[in-house]
Design a protein around this motif. Structure first.
Motif, short mmCIF file in Angstrom:
data_model
loop_
_atom_site.label_atom_id
_atom_site.label_comp_id
_atom_site.label_asym_id
_atom_site.label_seq_id
_atom_site.Cartn_x
_atom_site.Cartn_y
_atom_site.Cartn_z
N GLN A 123 0.83 -1.21 0.00
CA GLN A 123 0.00 0.00 0.00
C GLN A 123 0.86 1.27 0.00
N GLU A 124 2.00 1.21 0.70
CA GLU A 124 2.84 2.40 0.84
C GLU A 124 3.92 2.50 -0.23
N ALA A 125 4.11 1.42 -0.99
CA ALA A 125 5.23 1.36 -1.94
C ALA A 125 5.12 2.43 -3.01
N ASP A 126 6.29 2.97 -3.44
CA ASP A 126 6.28 3.86 -4.60
C ASP A 126 6.81 3.15 -5.84
N LEU A 127 7.32 1.93 -5.66
CA LEU A 127 7.75 1.11 -6.80
C LEU A 127 7.46 -0.35 -6.49
N LEU A 128 6.71 -0.99 -7.37
CA LEU A 128 6.39 -2.41 -7.20
C LEU A 128 7.11 -3.18 -8.30
N ILE A 129 7.97 -4.09 -7.87
CA ILE A 129 8.70 -4.90 -8.85
C ILE A 129 8.06 -6.28 -8.84
N CYS A 130 7.25 -6.55 -9.85
CA CYS A 130 6.52 -7.82 -9.93
C CYS A 130 7.39 -8.83 -10.68
N VAL A 131 7.69 -9.93 -10.02
CA VAL A 131 8.56 -10.95 -10.63
C VAL A 131 7.78 -12.25 -10.74
N GLY A 132 7.35 -12.60 -11.94
CA GLY A 132 6.70 -13.89 -12.16
C GLY A 132 5.35 -14.01 -11.47
N ALA A 133 4.60 -12.93 -11.41
CA ALA A 133 3.26 -12.98 -10.84
C ALA A 133 2.31 -12.27 -11.81
N ARG A 134 0.99 -12.37 -11.54
CA ARG A 134 0.06 -11.93 -12.60
C ARG A 134 -1.09 -11.07 -12.08
N PHE A 135 -0.93 -10.43 -10.93
CA PHE A 135 -1.94 -9.50 -10.41
C PHE A 135 -3.31 -10.19 -10.31
N ASP A 136 -3.30 -11.42 -9.83
CA ASP A 136 -4.53 -12.18 -9.63
C ASP A 136 -5.42 -11.47 -8.61
N ASP A 137 -6.72 -11.60 -8.75
CA ASP A 137 -7.65 -10.85 -7.87
C ASP A 137 -7.51 -11.24 -6.40
N ARG A 138 -7.14 -12.48 -6.12
CA ARG A 138 -6.93 -12.88 -4.73
C ARG A 138 -5.68 -12.19 -4.15
N ALA A 139 -4.76 -11.81 -5.00
CA ALA A 139 -3.55 -11.13 -4.53
C ALA A 139 -3.74 -9.63 -4.45
N THR A 140 -4.52 -9.06 -5.35
CA THR A 140 -4.60 -7.59 -5.41
C THR A 140 -5.75 -7.02 -4.61
N GLY A 141 -6.78 -7.82 -4.30
CA GLY A 141 -8.00 -7.21 -3.76
C GLY A 141 -8.58 -6.29 -4.82
N LYS A 142 -9.30 -5.27 -4.37
CA LYS A 142 -9.89 -4.32 -5.32
C LYS A 142 -8.76 -3.67 -6.10
N LEU A 143 -8.78 -3.87 -7.41
CA LEU A 143 -7.61 -3.52 -8.22
C LEU A 143 -7.30 -2.02 -8.16
N ASP A 144 -8.33 -1.21 -8.12
CA ASP A 144 -8.12 0.25 -8.10
C ASP A 144 -7.34 0.70 -6.87
N GLY A 145 -7.47 -0.08 -5.79
CA GLY A 145 -6.81 0.32 -4.55
C GLY A 145 -5.51 -0.41 -4.30
N PHE A 146 -5.03 -1.16 -5.28
CA PHE A 146 -3.82 -1.96 -5.09
C PHE A 146 -2.58 -1.13 -5.41
N ALA A 147 -1.67 -1.09 -4.46
CA ALA A 147 -0.41 -0.35 -4.64
C ALA A 147 -0.67 1.00 -5.29
N PRO A 148 -1.52 1.83 -4.67
CA PRO A 148 -2.00 3.03 -5.37
C PRO A 148 -0.93 4.07 -5.65
N LYS A 149 0.18 4.00 -4.88
CA LYS A 149 1.21 5.03 -5.07
C LYS A 149 2.38 4.52 -5.91
N ALA A 150 2.27 3.29 -6.41
CA ALA A 150 3.47 2.65 -6.99
C ALA A 150 3.48 2.69 -8.51
N ARG A 151 4.66 2.90 -9.04
CA ARG A 151 4.91 2.54 -10.43
C ARG A 151 5.24 1.05 -10.46
#
Lengths: 567, 96
Positions: A281-309
């Motif tokens: 939630q607080e991150a300003d950079l999200l480095i996704c390695v071998g994952a796919r932003f599945d809904d069980r991982a992200t929760g409500k997508l609009d609110g996921f890692a809102p401050k991150a590139r």
């Protein structure tokens, strides 16, 4: 414990040599691909292949339901990284395989499923046990073949294996009509050729990633099962050691970074740790390695890692910006990409913030009451297991407790049905693992709902003497559904009561297993030890608090930081 | 707004079904379909509409074994295309 030795036919009295048929060529082609086991169940349309098996050195494991064949091959493939093979007849045999095939598709597991089919001249006539297996499986396979020409069979098998394991792995179907299987052929087995190398990562994108990493104040690594698929655990660990970037994992990525590593914050998402979700939630950079932003991982997508590139590193370009726009996409060999990224250590303020998050989020195992507290039992189990043990799970509350409280040292030591969420996965998957590596301790943690979905495989354990240890957490309910009905459906409980379960220990003994029932907290250490040290397959039945829930929990349509905690 | 995708497919059993099914399962509607066999390939032209980025759909279709090539006819949403090209490191200016 007795076990069934492979059966061999007596030499034929006939002096005439049998012609080399497509069915035999199929088995030779499988052997040429390095197949050690076929998990299967015979029937009418696949009989030519079972006839060829009688004289063939390849080992067949007879399960008691085709779904278990697909799931055992699935478990074998997840653990070994090799292609798992399952086989069934046409019609109901094929339809029963489909759940295991779909499970492999959603979790990117390399598998080849061989199905018998009615003879080509009967196809399309609604013949006995005819079903359009090719059509039924289209949405859940990476590719599929109907073998119409016997001579093409060895090449098709070879291509099926290449497709199954290359790029993003997945299941491939080979549908074999009975008359084709019976035809004499003259083709030689096809020999494997190496897969083409992955494309080079775009250097401009790599430079942009370095730039973002160098400027990030609050980076977080978000890792998934793709780390295992790319054999990139070493590179991931080296990257984290060098940068100390706080790391969260998906359910299936657990173990990519050992869960007791100081930089590991836990699983993210619906049942993720508060530290993991808050850091994202607080991150300003999200480095996704071998994952796919599945809904069980992200929760409500609009609110996921809102401050991150987002920097998205993946072997599959089809996942890039599918659900979350990635400022930088790095496609190719994960290890090489991670090795090539900037190794600037994480800013100290962010390191201190994350340490504080982690320190305030330590699970407690001292629950009051007389019931066995499942998270504490899981923790105790892992303290007693050898470091290289493999744990398979079924689906439900117990699955989340294992994810949250187990100590995961590598991805292939924690096998769980993440994408499809297949109840009944655990026991057949454990069979596949134990056959692949008989010396390894293999535990199946299951629940009373899931266990009954493939309970017939106790007979397979007995038949082959497969020493899987089953830990059955019994809350006399479909616990996860009950939890949701309690929290989100005003306690209107609907068809979740399983209080009329059988006596599971007695049931296991009928199948020839060692079995015991763990009823009080003071029995835990002694019975865990006895169960793990017992000879052969064993089941430990553990009644737990029927009202226990899994915490934390992100309610549906909420962002991850809005998770509910235990009150 | 519909967009047209032009495919070259292997002439294998079910290849057209596989592509059309994939498009629909990924949330796009099929507006128009043309298909014909030319030499050792099937040429398939499909007009699709949907709210998701068609560039992501293309990458999902490119990984199908039967798909030899897929091209998007010009007229896509310029902003989305430019952003996605840039994320892959390609030199494309993002419109402001």
């Amino acid at each position: 414990m007795s076990s069934i030795a492979p059966q061999r036919a007596a030499p034929s009295p006939s002096v005439e040599a049998k012609p080399y048929r497509a069915a035999h060529a199929l088995l030779d082609a499988l052997r040429a691909e390095g197949v050690r086991f076929i998990f299967g169940y015979p029937g009418g349309a696949i009989m030519p292949v079972y006839d060829a098996l009688v004289d063939h050195p390849i080992r067949h494991i007879l399960v008691r339901h085709e779904q278990a064949a697909a799931l055992a091959a699935n478990g074998y493939a997840r653990f070994t990284g090799e292609v798992g093979v399952c086989m069934a007849t046409s019609g109901p045999g094929a339809t029963n395989l489909i759940t295991g095939i779909a499970d492999a598709y959603l979790d990117s597991v390399p598998m080849v499923a061989i199905t018998g089919q009615v003879a080509t001249f009967l196809m399309g006539t609604d013949a006995f046990q005819e079903v359009d297996t090719f059509g039924l499986t289209l949405p859940v396979v990476k590719h599929s073949f109907i073998v119409r020409e016997a001579e093409a069979l060895p090449a098709i098998v070879h291509e099926a294996f290449r497709i199954a394991r290359s790029g993003r792995p997945g299941p491939v179907l080979v549908d074999l009509p009975k008359d084709v299987a019976n035809r004499p052929i003259f083709a030689k087995p096809s020999h494997p050729v190496p897969d083409p190398p992955l494309p080079e990562c775009n250097p401009c994108a790599l430079e942009r990633a370095r730039h973002l990493l160098a400027r990030a104040a609050r980076p977080v690594l978000y890792t998934g099962y793709g780390v295992f698929l790319a054999r990139a655990e070493r590179a991931l660990r080296a990257f984290v050691e060098a940068t100390r970037i706080p790391t969260v994992s998906t359910l299936k990525g657990l173990g990519g970074l050992p869960t007791d590593h100081p930089c590991f914050l836990g699983m993210l998402g619906m049942h993720g740790s508060r530290a993991a979700n808050q850091a994202v939630q607080e991150a300003d950079l999200l480095i996704c390695v071998g994952a796919r932003f599945d809904d069980r991982a992200t929760g409500k997508l609009d609110g996921f890692a809102p401050k991150a590139r987002v920097i998205h590193i993946d072997g599959d370009p089809g996942e890039i910006s599918k659900l979350r726009y990635a400022e930088v996409a790095l496609c190719g060999d994960l290890s090489r990409i991670l090795d090539a990224l900037s190794l600037r250590p994480v800013p100290p303020e962010w390191g201190r913030r994350v340490e504080a998050l982690k320190a305030s989020d330590r699970p407690r195992y001292d629950a009051p009451g007389r019931f066995i507290y499942a998270p504490a039992l899981i923790r105790r189990l892992y303290e007693r297991l050898p470091e290289d043990a493999v744990v398979t799970c079924d689906v439900g509350q117990h699955q989340m407790w294992v994810a949250q409280h187990g100590v995961h040292r590598s991805i292939r030591q924690h096998l769980t049905s993440g994408g499809l969420g297949t109840m009944g996965f655990g026991l057949p998957a454990a069979i596949g693992v134990k056959l692949a590596d008989p010396e390894r301790t293999v535990v199946c943690v299951t629940g009373d709902g899931s266990f009954m979905m493939n309970v017939q495989e106790l007979a397979t354990l007995r038949r082959y003497g497969i020493a899987v240890k089953i830990l059955l957490l019994d809350n006399a309910a479909l616990g996860m559904v009950r939890q949701w009905q309690e929290l989100f459906h005003d306690r209107r409980y609907s068809e979740v009561d399983l209080s009329d379960n059988p006596d599971f220990a007695a049931l296991a003994r009928v199948f020839g297993l060692w079995a015991a029932r763990l009823e009080s907290r003071d029995q835990i250490d002694a019975l865990l030890q006895e169960w793990l040290r017992s000879e052969g397959p064993a089941l430990l039945h553990v009644p737990i608090d029927p009202k226990a829930n899994v915490w934390p929990l992100v309610p549906p349509n909420k962002a991850n930081h809005e998770q509910l905690m235990e009150t | 707004m519909s967009q047209r995708l032009n495919f070259r497919l292997r002439p294998t059993e079910g290849s057209v079904l596989r592509v059309l099914g994939s498009i629909e399962r990924r949330g796009f509607s099929l507006e128009h379909i043309e298909s014909r066999r030319v030499g050792n390939a099937i040429l398939l032209s499909v007009a699709v509409s949907g709210e998701r980025p068609v560039e992501v759909l293309i990458r999902q279709l490119e990984r199908l074994y039967d798909v030899l090539s897929v091209e998007l006819e010009p007229c896509p949403d310029a902003y989305t295309t430019a952003c996605l090209q840039q994320s892959f490191g390609e030199p494309a200016a993002v419109p402001t």
